[in-house]
Design an enzyme around this catalytic site. Structure first.
Site, PDB file in Angstrom:
ATOM      1  N   LYS A 187     -23.922  23.672 -31.954  1.00  0.00           N
ATOM      2  CA  LYS A 187     -25.268  23.650 -32.254  1.00  0.00           C
ATOM      3  C   LYS A 187     -25.507  22.438 -33.165  1.00  0.00           C
ATOM      4  O   LYS A 187     -24.664  22.520 -34.032  1.00  0.00           O
ATOM      5  CB  LYS A 187     -25.929  24.688 -32.855  1.00  0.00           C
ATOM      6  N   GLU A 263     -16.723  24.493 -43.835  1.00  0.00           N
ATOM      7  CA  GLU A 263     -16.557  23.036 -44.589  1.00  0.00           C
ATOM      8  C   GLU A 263     -17.571  22.988 -45.352  1.00  0.00           C
ATOM      9  O   GLU A 263     -19.008  22.818 -44.773  1.00  0.00           O
ATOM     10  CB  GLU A 263     -16.334  22.100 -43.777  1.00  0.00           C
ATOM     11  N   CYS A 297     -19.958  15.282 -47.864  1.00  0.00           N
ATOM     12  CA  CYS A 297     -19.361  16.426 -48.505  1.00  0.00           C
ATOM     13  C   CYS A 297     -18.498  16.006 -49.668  1.00  0.00           C
ATOM     14  O   CYS A 297     -18.352  16.801 -50.833  1.00  0.00           O
ATOM     15  CB  CYS A 297     -19.048  17.301 -47.720  1.00  0.00           C
ATOM     16  N   GLU A 394     -24.524  19.835 -56.304  1.00  0.00           N
ATOM     17  CA  GLU A 394     -24.369  18.792 -55.110  1.00  0.00           C
ATOM     18  C   GLU A 394     -26.010  17.987 -54.799  1.00  0.00           C
ATOM     19  O   GLU A 394     -26.621  18.799 -54.562  1.00  0.00           O
ATOM     20  CB  GLU A 394     -23.745  19.226 -54.101  1.00  0.00           C
TER      21      GLU A 394
HETATM   22  P1  NAI Z   1     -27.670  23.363 -43.864  1.00  0.00           P
HETATM   23  O1  NAI Z   1     -26.392  24.306 -44.370  1.00  0.00           O
HETATM   24  O2  NAI Z   1     -28.904  24.279 -43.736  1.00  0.00           O
HETATM   25  O3  NAI Z   1     -27.635  22.950 -42.400  1.00  0.00           O
HETATM   26  C1  NAI Z   1     -26.189  22.730 -41.626  1.00  0.00           C
HETATM   27  C2  NAI Z   1     -26.286  23.193 -40.308  1.00  0.00           C
HETATM   28  O4  NAI Z   1     -26.468  24.563 -40.486  1.00  0.00           O
HETATM   29  C3  NAI Z   1     -27.507  22.771 -39.479  1.00  0.00           C
HETATM   30  O5  NAI Z   1     -27.000  22.597 -38.127  1.00  0.00           O
HETATM   31  C4  NAI Z   1     -28.300  24.029 -39.644  1.00  0.00           C
HETATM   32  O6  NAI Z   1     -29.255  24.050 -38.593  1.00  0.00           O
HETATM   33  C5  NAI Z   1     -27.461  25.142 -39.633  1.00  0.00           C
HETATM   34  N1  NAI Z   1     -27.922  26.379 -40.274  1.00  0.00           N
HETATM   35  C6  NAI Z   1     -29.014  26.591 -41.268  1.00  0.00           C
HETATM   36  N2  NAI Z   1     -29.261  27.546 -41.614  1.00  0.00           N
HETATM   37  C7  NAI Z   1     -28.466  28.450 -40.752  1.00  0.00           C
HETATM   38  C8  NAI Z   1     -28.353  29.951 -40.637  1.00  0.00           C
HETATM   39  N3  NAI Z   1     -29.109  30.686 -41.526  1.00  0.00           N
HETATM   40  N4  NAI Z   1     -27.211  30.305 -39.776  1.00  0.00           N
HETATM   41  C9  NAI Z   1     -26.531  29.463 -39.034  1.00  0.00           C
HETATM   42  N5  NAI Z   1     -26.840  28.144 -39.136  1.00  0.00           N
HETATM   43  C10 NAI Z   1     -27.641  27.627 -40.131  1.00  0.00           C
HETATM   44  O7  NAI Z   1     -27.818  22.066 -44.692  1.00  0.00           O
HETATM   45  P2  NAI Z   1     -29.164  21.265 -45.048  1.00  0.00           P
HETATM   46  O8  NAI Z   1     -30.435  22.137 -45.240  1.00  0.00           O
HETATM   47  O9  NAI Z   1     -29.656  20.342 -43.911  1.00  0.00           O
HETATM   48  O10 NAI Z   1     -28.799  20.366 -46.382  1.00  0.00           O
HETATM   49  C11 NAI Z   1     -28.863  21.072 -47.676  1.00  0.00           C
HETATM   50  C12 NAI Z   1     -27.659  20.598 -48.378  1.00  0.00           C
HETATM   51  O11 NAI Z   1     -26.417  21.400 -47.808  1.00  0.00           O
HETATM   52  C13 NAI Z   1     -27.317  19.390 -48.666  1.00  0.00           C
HETATM   53  O12 NAI Z   1     -28.149  18.739 -49.830  1.00  0.00           O
HETATM   54  C14 NAI Z   1     -26.141  19.193 -49.192  1.00  0.00           C
HETATM   55  O13 NAI Z   1     -25.817  19.413 -50.282  1.00  0.00           O
HETATM   56  C15 NAI Z   1     -25.247  20.376 -48.093  1.00  0.00           C
HETATM   57  N6  NAI Z   1     -24.724  19.810 -47.021  1.00  0.00           N
HETATM   58  C16 NAI Z   1     -23.523  19.601 -47.165  1.00  0.00           C
HETATM   59  C17 NAI Z   1     -22.918  19.137 -45.868  1.00  0.00           C
HETATM   60  C18 NAI Z   1     -21.361  18.968 -45.760  1.00  0.00           C
HETATM   61  O14 NAI Z   1     -20.990  17.952 -44.801  1.00  0.00           O
HETATM   62  N7  NAI Z   1     -20.483  19.832 -46.313  1.00  0.00           N
HETATM   63  C19 NAI Z   1     -23.552  18.647 -44.674  1.00  0.00           C
HETATM   64  C20 NAI Z   1     -24.911  18.811 -44.635  1.00  0.00           C
HETATM   65  C21 NAI Z   1     -25.755  19.465 -45.721  1.00  0.00           C
END
Ligand code: NAI
Ligand code: MG
Length: 496
Positions: A187, A263, A297, A394
């Site tokens: 996804k 990750e 990240c 972060e």
């Molecule tokens: P997020 O963690 O909500 O989204 C990442 C992925 O997880 C997306 O595909 C999203 O649709 C999915 N997701 C969201 N909620 C879920 C759930 N309950 N169950 C399963 N999948 C779910 O991150 P978001 O809101 O886009 O960004 C928020 C913060 O997260 C950023 O400000 C940053 O700090 C961090 N982040 C870290 C990343 C990394 O590379 N480690 C990448 C993106 C965000």
């Protein structure tokens, strides 16, 4: 309709699939829902695409299960490798289109997007090379027993990726999973679904059997949650926020105890000693935080400089940050484009306000650029204390904090003063300092006199709350295989 014609300033017209890619076909979602994809450069709607709900996750999982039990199980490791290498070749052949779609949807500079496509191809080809080198062992226990230990695929892998490196995360996830003989339901992030669907066309063209790799677009709380709690998904791999990482683990625990790799975020220290080559250190510190608009990240978001060079360093670093070209991602010279979404833009501006209120000083930046698109000035905060939110949390934007330290011991102590442990860096010309500090930092990756120089041959992942498991390198194959022991009782005539 499951595809439309779109246009980018870099590659002209191209065919953009809009459907869910299940069983090698682009299909509409069962519930008939669609959602809009936004261009972060001008806030316009690029197009609408089909949304997966729980029912589509079920269909994708059953396609992946059928492929896993059927054709994929029978495929030779050599052919799995051949298909991945073919996919890597196709990434290179369509590099211009893939990079342009990435810039359009994510807002990253086209030169950086091209780098992502090249690294995606490199990663897929590397795992293609691994497919026929995943080997077991024979272990002698007693003379009348023959024991062999096999590495087997786990099964159907659910993979949930973020929006900061859409194609690269796609390849990091799919490469090792498929090389090891698993099937996949991936996804994408709701903010950036487009490049993954263009890449999905290449899966079919490369010749993968239907159902081996399924790509769905949808929201985290619906499609993502359905993957994490699915009873027929054997493993879930997630990249994203720590908050959601915890939810994924709970969902796995509350369903079928699927294997989990995560990750997550970071708040990585970038430590500069007085004996460092200062020009070199400044360019890596600059790249460490502002690369990909700070949406990494492993971003080097906490800069620590030894006190004797602090004043000189900050002057030069400010000047360097102010020179970063921020603007239209399709200009070849652009280094930093817009942040990915309104939500992320607001979050970052919220952190900047919070830093100001807490008494930190803005050395440079701190403001929005223009009034269309989600552009933010490269920002440096000084006068910070370790307890401030901008030092602990972060931010995921072009914002760093800078402060001084006196000794090596102090540098290590403040470097480790976070719940995260994804990456860190040390800048020094002293070999002992480099090694001692690298060994003392609690982080999955430590860079010395460089930053963000990831490579698919090198494992990447987090200590502490930055994650579980490793991506890239041979280490990633651990996440996608399980060990089987076969113990055979022999006759004992030869040893009688
Ligand atoms: P997020 O963690 O909500 O989204 C990442 C992925 O997880 C997306 O595909 C999203 O649709 C999915 N997701 C969201 N909620 C879920 C759930 N309950 N169950 C399963 N999948 C779910 O991150 P978001 O809101 O886009 O960004 C928020 C913060 O997260 C950023 O400000 C940053 O700090 C961090 N982040 C870290 C990343 C990394 O590379 N480690 C990448 C993106 C965000
Ligand atoms: Mg977008």
């Amino acid at each position: 309709m499951t595809s439309i014609t779109l246009k980018t300033p870099h590659s002209g017209e191209y065919e953009q699939p809009t459907g869910l890619f299940i069983n090698n076909e682009f299909v509409k979602g069962v519930d008939g829902k669609t959602f809009e994809v936004i261009n972060p450069t001008d806030e316009s709607v690029i197009c609408s695409i089909h949304e997966a709900t729980e029912k589509d996750v079920d269909l994708a999982v059953s396609a992946a299960r059928k492929a896993f039990e059927g054709p994929w199980r029978k495929e030779t490791p050599e052919n799995r490798g051949r298909l991945l290498v073919k996919l890597a070749d196709l990434f290179e052949k369509h590099s211009d289109t893939l990079a342009a779609v990435e810039s359009l949807d994510n807002g990253k500079a086209i030169s950086m997007a091209k780098g992502d496509v090249a690294a995606s191809a490199g990663c897929l080809r590397y795992y293609g090379g691994w497919a026929d080198k995943i080997e077991g062992k024979v272990v002698d226990t007693t003379p009348d027993t023959f024991n062999y230990i096999k590495k087997e695929p786990i099964g159907v892998c659910g993979q949930i990726i973020p929006w900061n490196f859409p194609l690269l995360m796609w390849s990091w996830k799919i490469g090792p999973a498929v090389a090891a003989g698993n099937t996949v339901v991936l996804k994408t992030a709701e903010q950036t679904p487009l490049s993954a669907l263009v890449a999905a066309k290449l899966i079919k063209e490369a010749g993968f059997p239907p159902g081996v790799i399924n790509i769905i677009s949808g929201f985290g709380k619906i499609a993502g949650a359905a993957i994490a709690s699915h009873m027929d998904v054997d493993k879930v791999a997630f990249t994203g926020s720590t908050v959601v990482g915890r939810q994924i683990m709970k969902a796995a625990a509350g369903s079928n105890l699927k294997k989990v790799t995560l990750e997550l975020g970071g708040k990585s220290p970038n430590i500069v000693f007085e004996d460092a080559d200062i020009d070199n250190a400044i360019s890596w510190v600059n790249f460490g935080i502002y690369f990909n608009h700070g949406q990494c990240c492993c971003a080097g978001s906490r800069v620590y400089v030894q006190e004797s060079i602090y004043d000189k360093f900050i002057e030069q670093f400010k000047a360097r940050a102010e020179k970063n070209a921020v603007g239209d991602p399709f200009h070849e010279q652009t280094f930093q484009g817009p942040q990915v979404s309104k939500l992320q833009f607001d979050r970052i501006m919220g952190y900047i306000e919070d830093g100001k209120k807490a008494g930190a000083k803005i050395e440079t930046g701190g403001k929005r650029i223009g009034d269309k698109g989600y552009f933010i000035e490269p920002t440096i905060f000084s006068n910070v204390t370790e307890d401030m939110k901008i030092v602990q949390e972060e931010i995921f934007g072009p914002v760093c904090t800078i402060s001084k330290f006196k000794t090596k011991e102090e540098a290590v102590k403040i470097g480790n003063n976070t719940t995260y442990g994804l990456a860190a860096a040390v800048h020094t010309s002293n070999l002992n300092t480099a090694i001692e500090v690298s060994n003392a930092l609690r982080a999955g990756t430590v860079w010395v006199n460089t930053y963000n120089t990831l490579h698919w041959q090198l494992p990447f992942g987090g200590f502490k709350e930055s994650g579980i498991g490793r991506e890239l390198g041979e280490a990633a194959l651990e996440n996608y295989t399980q060990t089987k022991t076969v113990s055979i009782r022999l006759g004992d005539a030869l040893f009688g």
